[in-house]
Design an enzyme around this catalytic site. Structure first.
Site, mmCIF file in Angstrom:
data_model
loop_
_atom_site.group_PDB
_atom_site.id
_atom_site.type_symbol
_atom_site.label_atom_id
_atom_site.label_comp_id
_atom_site.label_asym_id
_atom_site.label_seq_id
_atom_site.Cartn_x
_atom_site.Cartn_y
_atom_site.Cartn_z
ATOM 1 C CG ASP A 159 -2.294 0.580 0.912
ATOM 2 O OD1 ASP A 159 -2.378 1.461 0.033
ATOM 3 O OD2 ASP A 159 -3.280 0.187 1.570
ATOM 4 C CD GLU A 191 -3.294 -0.216 -2.845
ATOM 5 O OE1 GLU A 191 -3.748 0.883 -2.520
ATOM 6 O OE2 GLU A 191 -3.894 -1.291 -2.640
ATOM 7 C CD1 TRP A 192 3.891 5.239 -8.183
ATOM 8 C CD2 TRP A 192 5.204 3.560 -8.860
ATOM 9 N NE1 TRP A 192 4.946 5.793 -8.877
ATOM 10 C CE2 TRP A 192 5.770 4.787 -9.298
ATOM 11 C CE3 TRP A 192 5.864 2.381 -9.169
ATOM 12 C CZ2 TRP A 192 6.945 4.839 -10.031
ATOM 13 C CZ3 TRP A 192 7.035 2.432 -9.893
ATOM 14 C CH2 TRP A 192 7.577 3.652 -10.317
ATOM 15 N N PRO A 193 0.378 4.063 -8.647
ATOM 16 C CG PRO A 193 -0.726 2.943 -10.347
ATOM 17 C CD PRO A 193 0.348 2.766 -9.342
ATOM 18 C CG LEU A 194 -4.777 4.690 -4.960
ATOM 19 C CD1 LEU A 194 -6.062 5.259 -5.514
ATOM 20 C CD2 LEU A 194 -5.050 3.501 -4.051
ATOM 21 C CE1 TYR A 195 -2.499 6.167 -0.542
ATOM 22 C CE2 TYR A 195 -2.090 4.177 -1.802
ATOM 23 C CZ TYR A 195 -2.658 4.813 -0.710
ATOM 24 O OH TYR A 195 -3.391 4.087 0.200
ATOM 25 C CG ASP A 219 -9.666 1.540 -1.009
ATOM 26 O OD1 ASP A 219 -8.699 1.563 -1.794
ATOM 27 O OD2 ASP A 219 -9.532 1.490 0.231
#
Length: 408
Positions: A159, A191-195, A219
């Site tokens: 995460d 979850e690199w691109p999500l953040y 999510d």
């Protein structure tokens, strides 16, 4: 809007995906069970022993996966999410499982899962803490990677909480290198691109070279509005994210919430069909011990799973939005095509869609065999470019077809 889809579809068909993380894993979208959406951070085993995050939960899920046909259908990972560790590292700086909820430790749990012919996934965070406030891996990447390898873990969900976004890429790449350094095959879910999306467009070439799959968007929740938001985001960003997907690395729209409480059966069929079209990891988050037979049958549908796991390994696209319909199409091996027609109306009854309006229908020249997979399996026979075939689609439901070109 489904933008520039014809050009993009051609590009996806003829151009190889970017170079993937070279660990030999995730050559097809990952399939398994993940605890988070259904069980969240329930750590009160005194009040709720059957549903708290404990070794018992994962052992029971592994048992059910073998006994109830999930393993046979292709679901192979039993995945722990947040809230498993102790709040303190051990004297050597290593993560340790909560001793009350995991008295046998993670290694014993991994041994149990492996004895069932399944694989174990675990969760950690690139930052100083996990999203739920447990110890993160910042400053401990090599230590944690080796710990997971020593425990015989098979998958790491990593995460991105409590981390300076400018350091995300460096952190994810460092953990990728640390995992490879252990010598153990550990599938790496990022979850690199999500953040990073809130600040800039992520570098998907670097992400694909680092991770086996990656979350892009918020999510998933147990609601149709959540599923719709994921589909809308994917359609509006597909020109950026789809070219990066392929064997060894996949876009991850988050968990399947089929078999829970918030979706009608038509909506469950829509999620299953469109996750297969998107070549998404199929990570179920529900209670396999208590799932309605209809949802179980949908999740174990071999024809849908065959689309998901198709060896061509191309992610599908939203190719048209018209008259409150969305058409999503995925190229398959042997020059076949999967077509999903989603009725976005949430009022009224079933509506008809002329299938020849689907942009990919042009492959049906001079003719093709058409099979309906959802909502019921049906052989629709030989069709031609000028077919009058109309498929019926329920409100918020999806009709899923496969199209196989044939000669005269």
């Amino acid at each position: 809007m489904c933008r520039a889809v014809f050009l993009l579809a051609l590009t996806v068909l003829v151009c190889p995906a970017a170079v993937a993380l070279d660990n030999g894993l995730a050559l097809k979208p990952t399939m398994g069970w993940l605890h988070w959406e259904r069980f969240m951070c329930n750590t009160d085993c005194d009040k709720d022993p059957n549903n708290c995050i404990s070794e018992r939960l994962y052992m029971q899920m592994a048992d059910v996966m073998v006994k109830e046909g999930w393993k046979e259908a292709g679901y192979e990972y039993v995945c722990i999410d947040d809230c498993w560790p102790s709040h303190q590292r051990d004297a050597k700086g290593r993560l340790q499982a909560d001793p009350k909820r995991f008295p046998g430790g993670i290694k014993k749990l991994a041994d149990y899962v492996h004895s069932k012919g399944l694989k174990l996934g675990i969760y950690a965070d690139v930052g100083k803490n996990t999203c739920a406030g447990y110890p993160g891996s910042l400053g401990y990447y090599e230590t944690d990677a080796q710990t997971f390898a020593d425990w015989d873990v098979d998958l790491l969900k990593f995460d991105g909480c409590y981390m300076d976004w400018k350091l995300l890429g460096e952190g994810y790449m460092n953990m990728s290198r640390a995992l490879n350094k252990t010598g153990r095959s550990i599938l790496y879910s990022c979850e690199w691109p999500l953040y990073e999306w809130p600040y800039k467009q992520p570098d998907y070439k670097a992400i694909r070279e680092t991770c086996n799959h990656w979350r892009n968007f918020a999510d998933v929740y147990d609601s149709w509005s959540s599923i719709k938001s994921i589909l809308d985001w994917t359609a509006s960003h597909q020109d950026i994210i789809v070219p990066s997907a392929g064997p060894g690395g996949w876009n991850d729209p988050d968990m399947l919430v089929i078999g829970n409480f918030g979706l009608s059966h038509d909506q469950q069929e829509s999620q299953m069909a469109l996750w297969a079209i998107m070549a998404a990891p199929l990570l179920v988050s529900n209670d396999l011990r208590d799932i309605c037979p209809r949802s179980k049958k949908l999740l174990q549908n071999t024809d849908i799973i065959a689309i998901s796991q198709d060896p061509l390994g191309k992610q599908g696209l939203c190719t048209i939005k018209v008259d409150s319909f969305e058409v999503w199409e995925r190229p398959l091996s042997k020059k076949r095509l999967a077509i999903a027609v989603l009725n976005t109306q949430e009022i009224g009854g079933p509506r008809g869609f002329f299938i020849r309006a689907a942009p990919g229908w042009k492959i049906c020249d001079p003719q093709c065999n058409v099979t309906q997979i959802l909502p019921q399996y049906k052989d629709l026979g030989v069709q031609t470019p000028h077919t009058k075939l109309v498929v019926s689609v329920n409100p918020s439901g999806t009709t899923l077809l496969t199209v196989t070109p044939t000669s005269d």
